[in-house]
Design a protein around this motif. Structure first.
Motif, short mmCIF file in Angstrom:
data_model
loop_
_atom_site.label_atom_id
_atom_site.label_comp_id
_atom_site.label_asym_id
_atom_site.label_seq_id
_atom_site.Cartn_x
_atom_site.Cartn_y
_atom_site.Cartn_z
N GLU A 43 -42.18 -49.49 94.66
CA GLU A 43 -41.28 -49.60 93.29
C GLU A 43 -40.22 -48.61 92.88
O GLU A 43 -39.88 -47.84 93.84
N TYR A 44 -38.84 -49.37 92.39
CA TYR A 44 -37.88 -49.01 91.98
C TYR A 44 -37.49 -48.56 91.16
O TYR A 44 -38.12 -48.59 90.49
N THR A 45 -37.48 -47.01 91.12
CA THR A 45 -37.12 -46.22 90.45
C THR A 45 -35.32 -45.76 89.96
O THR A 45 -34.62 -45.70 91.19
N SER A 46 -35.16 -45.99 88.71
CA SER A 46 -33.66 -45.40 88.74
C SER A 46 -33.07 -43.86 88.03
O SER A 46 -32.52 -44.24 87.87
N GLU A 47 -34.29 -42.90 88.58
CA GLU A 47 -33.93 -42.03 88.71
C GLU A 47 -33.13 -40.79 89.45
O GLU A 47 -33.41 -42.70 91.04
N GLU A 48 -32.25 -40.61 89.32
CA GLU A 48 -31.31 -40.32 90.26
C GLU A 48 -32.12 -38.85 91.01
O GLU A 48 -32.43 -38.41 90.77
N THR A 49 -31.31 -39.06 92.65
CA THR A 49 -31.65 -38.28 93.71
C THR A 49 -31.26 -36.77 93.01
O THR A 49 -30.05 -36.96 92.32
N PRO A 50 -31.62 -35.68 93.48
CA PRO A 50 -30.62 -34.76 93.30
C PRO A 50 -28.87 -34.61 94.10
O PRO A 50 -27.95 -34.71 93.63
N GLN A 91 -27.22 -37.60 94.69
CA GLN A 91 -26.70 -38.14 93.68
C GLN A 91 -25.74 -37.73 92.03
O GLN A 91 -24.65 -37.48 92.56
N VAL A 92 -26.89 -36.70 91.65
CA VAL A 92 -25.96 -36.05 90.96
C VAL A 92 -25.20 -35.78 91.22
O VAL A 92 -24.37 -35.12 89.84
N HIS A 93 -25.49 -34.74 92.81
CA HIS A 93 -24.79 -33.57 92.85
C HIS A 93 -23.01 -34.40 92.80
O HIS A 93 -21.97 -33.91 92.43
N LEU A 94 -23.36 -35.21 93.68
CA LEU A 94 -21.80 -36.01 93.97
C LEU A 94 -21.61 -36.34 92.84
O LEU A 94 -20.08 -36.33 93.16
N ASN A 95 -22.09 -37.29 91.61
CA ASN A 95 -21.51 -37.58 91.05
C ASN A 95 -21.18 -36.40 90.37
O ASN A 95 -19.40 -36.68 89.68
N GLY A 96 -21.27 -35.56 89.81
CA GLY A 96 -20.66 -34.13 89.42
C GLY A 96 -19.32 -33.46 90.39
O GLY A 96 -18.32 -33.44 89.32
N VAL A 97 -19.27 -33.65 91.89
CA VAL A 97 -18.37 -33.57 92.23
C VAL A 97 -16.92 -34.87 92.31
O VAL A 97 -15.34 -34.46 92.23
N SER A 98 -17.55 -35.52 92.57
CA SER A 98 -16.57 -36.92 91.94
C SER A 98 -15.69 -37.27 90.31
O SER A 98 -14.92 -36.96 90.50
N THR A 99 -16.64 -36.44 89.67
CA THR A 99 -16.01 -36.36 88.34
C THR A 99 -15.23 -35.06 87.54
O THR A 99 -13.94 -35.32 88.06
N PHE A 100 -15.72 -34.05 88.82
CA PHE A 100 -14.89 -33.24 89.05
C PHE A 100 -13.23 -32.72 89.78
O PHE A 100 -12.29 -32.78 89.08
N ILE A 101 -13.22 -33.44 91.01
CA ILE A 101 -12.26 -34.47 91.80
C ILE A 101 -10.92 -35.42 90.72
O ILE A 101 -9.74 -34.83 90.69
N SER A 102 -12.12 -36.15 89.96
CA SER A 102 -11.19 -37.38 89.21
C SER A 102 -10.01 -36.09 88.15
O SER A 102 -9.16 -36.30 87.74
N ILE A 103 -10.46 -34.94 87.40
CA ILE A 103 -10.20 -34.47 86.00
C ILE A 103 -8.69 -33.79 87.33
O ILE A 103 -7.83 -33.71 86.68
N VAL A 104 -9.21 -33.10 88.26
CA VAL A 104 -8.26 -31.69 88.87
C VAL A 104 -6.86 -33.14 89.18
O VAL A 104 -6.12 -32.91 88.70
N GLY A 105 -7.13 -33.86 90.06
CA GLY A 105 -6.48 -35.45 90.56
C GLY A 105 -5.17 -36.05 89.58
O GLY A 105 -4.68 -35.90 89.54
N LEU A 106 -6.10 -36.12 88.03
CA LEU A 106 -5.26 -36.28 87.10
C LEU A 106 -4.23 -35.31 86.15
O LEU A 106 -4.04 -35.83 86.18
N THR A 107 -5.00 -34.24 86.66
CA THR A 107 -4.32 -32.81 85.97
C THR A 107 -3.25 -32.47 87.07
O THR A 107 -2.18 -32.45 86.32
N VAL A 108 -3.09 -33.33 88.25
CA VAL A 108 -2.12 -32.88 88.75
C VAL A 108 -1.30 -33.47 89.49
O VAL A 108 -0.24 -33.46 88.78
N VAL A 109 -1.32 -35.05 88.25
CA VAL A 109 -1.33 -35.78 88.15
C VAL A 109 0.20 -36.16 87.35
O VAL A 109 1.64 -36.14 87.42
N VAL A 110 -0.20 -35.33 85.84
CA VAL A 110 0.27 -35.11 84.69
C VAL A 110 1.37 -34.39 85.38
O VAL A 110 2.87 -34.23 84.79
#
Length: 88
Positions: A6-13, A15-34
């Motif tokens: 059975e396929y469950t759409s719940e994210e594993t812990p 995946q949740v952590h990696l999504n948080g890290v990737s969001t943080f890296i994106s925000i820091v990257g865009l801040t540095v770019v500006v």
């Protein structure tokens, strides 16, 4: 076997952590770019950048518009490169 397949759409812990890290890296990257964009444009248009031969790249009133646009395009190219490297 049915419960395993059975396929469950719940994210594993992880995946949740990696999504948080990737969001943080994106925000820091865009801040540095500006910040880099603002600093490089300010340095260029204030006459603090020099050519390899030591001459100033931009002088108000003396630099041709085409040359000023070329310099700004080079700066934007650097900024886009930083975005491409940091954000994905």
């Amino acid at each position: 076997m049915a419960s395993i397949s059975e396929y469950t759409s719940e994210e594993t812990p992880l995946q949740v952590h990696l999504n948080g890290v990737s969001t943080f890296i994106s925000i820091v990257g865009l801040t540095v770019v500006v910040i880099v964009l603002i600093v490089l444009l300010a340095r260029y248009f204030s006459g603090h950048t020099k050519n390899p031969d030591g001459s100033v790249q931009f002088t108000t009133g003396k630099t041709k518009v085409g040359d000023a646009i070329d310099g700004a395009i080079k700066i934007i190219t650097v900024v886009v490169t930083i975005v491409v490297v940091a954000v994905p």
